[in-house]
Scaffold this active site. Structure first.
Site, PDB file in Angstrom:
ATOM      1  CE1 TYR A 168      -3.186  -2.895   0.313  1.00 40.10           C
ATOM      2  CE2 TYR A 168      -3.337  -2.533   2.670  1.00 40.10           C
ATOM      3  CZ  TYR A 168      -3.706  -3.235   1.548  1.00 40.10           C
ATOM      4  OH  TYR A 168      -4.600  -4.275   1.659  1.00 40.10           O
ATOM      5  NE  ARG A 169       6.312   0.955  -3.316  1.00 38.62           N
ATOM      6  CZ  ARG A 169       7.476   0.635  -2.814  1.00 38.62           C
ATOM      7  NH1 ARG A 169       7.895   1.225  -1.719  1.00 38.62           N
ATOM      8  NH2 ARG A 169       8.232  -0.272  -3.390  1.00 38.62           N
TER       9      ARG A 169
END
Length: 540
Positions: free
Chosen positions: A483-484
């Site tokens: 989940y950058r």
């Protein structure tokens, strides 16, 4: 797949002759010239033919086709805006040697390279570069072979295949085998596993990355390596150390896991009024990580209604590896507060549960998983993540609900841990979020193209994230690398100045494993060829 066609003899001989002139190539300021040089160079460094009209896309050649390919698997519309940097051109390799040649040639031409398998990078880092221009996009979507070996419970899957394709191909061969990876069927398997790859069987079998047996990668020197050739350090790093740092993953060899012929799913939705005193969600926090390992119950928070009638809903979305009779016994003993009934439970095959959990409408044929598409329309979005280690009190929950009601299209997802996730040591692979984690939180806000004020949505999610500070992990505040989140920090082009900054976001994603990742990076890619805004930097 059609990529084994050999070059004509005269062309092959030409390559041998021209190979020795390869080192005389010099970069020029003309992008069109660079494109031609890249094509010529790749042709000289591979023995496998590739038709340009199917593999090479540039705005100077055909802008509509270039745009179509660029947008084909890009999942976040934020990064397709006109203002966002676009690749100079796109190359879609058909064979391993094309990838090797591309690395050799981009290094010689001093062109930066970004690699995309499924386009799900939350910050668009697989197809947008804000620190290197011009850049090439290598799109692996044409490399998607899946070879299942039921006899030894394994499979080789190329990076461009989606998890949905992988699941479908496994089920074609066996109804009692599966793989514990993602919930979203359109994820590209190449990048997905590099970050860990969690799914609805994680409590039983761990992550996708925990179940990898071997891999094929191309390193910064253009060498094709398997596990034995790359060494155990690099093999450790690529299973959870995130993509774009150590090489280009061409394929994974995965371990298949047993699944029952019949599994059970359910979705039970409650409004705030139906959960008086937040008893249901509070009980979920206390038991979700302690339930039998075969049971995975996540919670999706949404907002329903409009105007003054808006309310928060909590949807308990579950997979149980077994029949509904056994499930009901488990729920009555451990989580009766939910009020699950037999009517809520739907028995189906494991493959059908993939379609269900992914969000496809009921009775959708499982062949939809071969399309590599999400059941939801593409939107612009921003996401963040957290890990919770102690239950959030009712006062904290009330504040969360108030925040959610202020946003147009908010989404929050709580994914339970425990089970196998708590048994695997933090240092087993780079993914460190293990024992002690009750659940992971994902925050998402999305908006339509017609919305002229996207900044207000990003400000909202940052405000919610700040509000959650007392209730989540700390020192470091942990985050999931798949989940950058560039709010945590980002690299600059100068490695020397970004090491200190990288230590911050690196600890968020990897905790103490980050230092080992940097040491491995220093050995396998000291010149930092594979880089992006949150890639692992080499130690200086």
């Amino acid at each position: 797949m059609g990529f084994s066609k050999p070059l004509p003899l005269f062309s092959f001989l030409s390559i041998l002759v021209l190979y020795f002139s390869f080192y005389t190539i010099t970069p020029t300021s003309s992008l069109a010239s660079l494109q031609d040089q890249f094509i010529n160079c790749v042709q000289r460094n591979t023995h496998v033919y590739f038709p340009l009209e199917k593999t090479f896309f540039a705005p100077t050649k055909n802008v509509s086709m270039f745009t179509q390919v660029l947008e084909s698997t890009a999942q976040n519309l934020r990064f397709l805006k006109q203002s966002m940097p676009k690749p100079g051109f796109i190359f879609s390799p058909l064979h391993e040697s094309h990838v090797q040649a591309s690395i050799i040639c981009s290094k010689k031409l001093r062109m930066h390279l970004r690699v995309r398998s499924g386009g799900h990078d939350y910050e668009g880092l697989s197809y947008v570069s804000q620190i290197d221009k011009p850049f090439i996009l290598m799109d692996l979507s044409k490399m998607r072979q899946v070879n299942i070996n039921i006899q030894d419970n394994s499979a080789w899957v190329q990076s461009g295949a989606t998890v949905g394709e992988l699941y479908y191909r496994i089920a074609e061969k066996s109804k009692v085998h599966g793989f514990p990876a993602g919930l979203c069927s359109s994820l590209g398997i190449g990048g997905h596993i590099t970050g860990g790859a969690y799914g609805s069987m994680m409590r039983k079998y761990g992550l996708g990355a925990d179940n990898v047996l071997d891999a094929k990668i191309v390193d910064a020197n253009g060498r094709l390596l398997d596990r034995a050739a790359m060494g155990e350090d690099t093999f450790w790093a690529i299973r959870g150390g995130a993509g774009g740092s150590f090489g280009i993953i061409l394929s994974w060899k995965i371990k298949l896991v047993p699944v029952p012929q019949t599994v059970t799913v359910f979705t039970v939705t409650k409004t705030l009024h139906q959960d008086v005193g937040n008893k249901i969600i509070s009980k979920w926090q206390r038991v979700a990580d302690k339930l039998v390992e075969e049971l995975f119950i996540r919670v999706l928070f949404n907002v329903a209604g409009n105007g003054g009638n808006k309310t928060v809903t909590t949807s308990y979305n579950a997979l149980f590896l077994g029949g509904k009779g056994t499930l009901m016994k488990v729920m009555k003993k451990s989580f009766p507060e939910l009020g699950l009934t037999l009517k809520d439970c739907i028995e189906m095959s494991w493959l059908e549960s993939i379609s269900y959990i992914s969000g496809f409408p009921s009775h959708t044929p499982t062949s939809v998983l071969l399309q590599g598409k999400s059941p939801y329309p593409k939107v612009s979005f921003k996401a963040k993540s957290d890990f919770v280690k102690t239950p959030i009190p009712e006062s904290g929950l009330q504040g969360i609900f108030k925040k959610l009601l202020k946003e147009d299209i908010p989404l929050m997802i709580w994914n339970p841990y425990g089970g196998m996730m708590a048994k695997i040591p933090e240092s087993q692979i780079p993914f460190p979020h293990r024992k002690g984690v009750l659940f992971k939180v994902q925050y998402v806000t999305s908006w339509l193209d017609s919305d002229k004020r996207p900044s207000r949505h990003i400000n909202w999610i940052r405000d919610l994230y700040n509000y959650m500070t007392p209730y989540v992990s700390s020192n470091p505040r942990e985050a999931y690398v798949n989940y950058r989140d560039l709010d945590l920090g980002k690299n600059t082009k100068d490695v020397k100045t970004c090491i200190k900054q990288a230590q911050v976001w690196g600890a968020n994603y990897f905790k103490k494993n980050f230092n080992r990742l940097m040491m491995i990076k220093s050995k396998v890619d000291p010149e930092n060829f594979f880089r992006h805004e949150q890639s692992i930097p080499p130690m200086m």
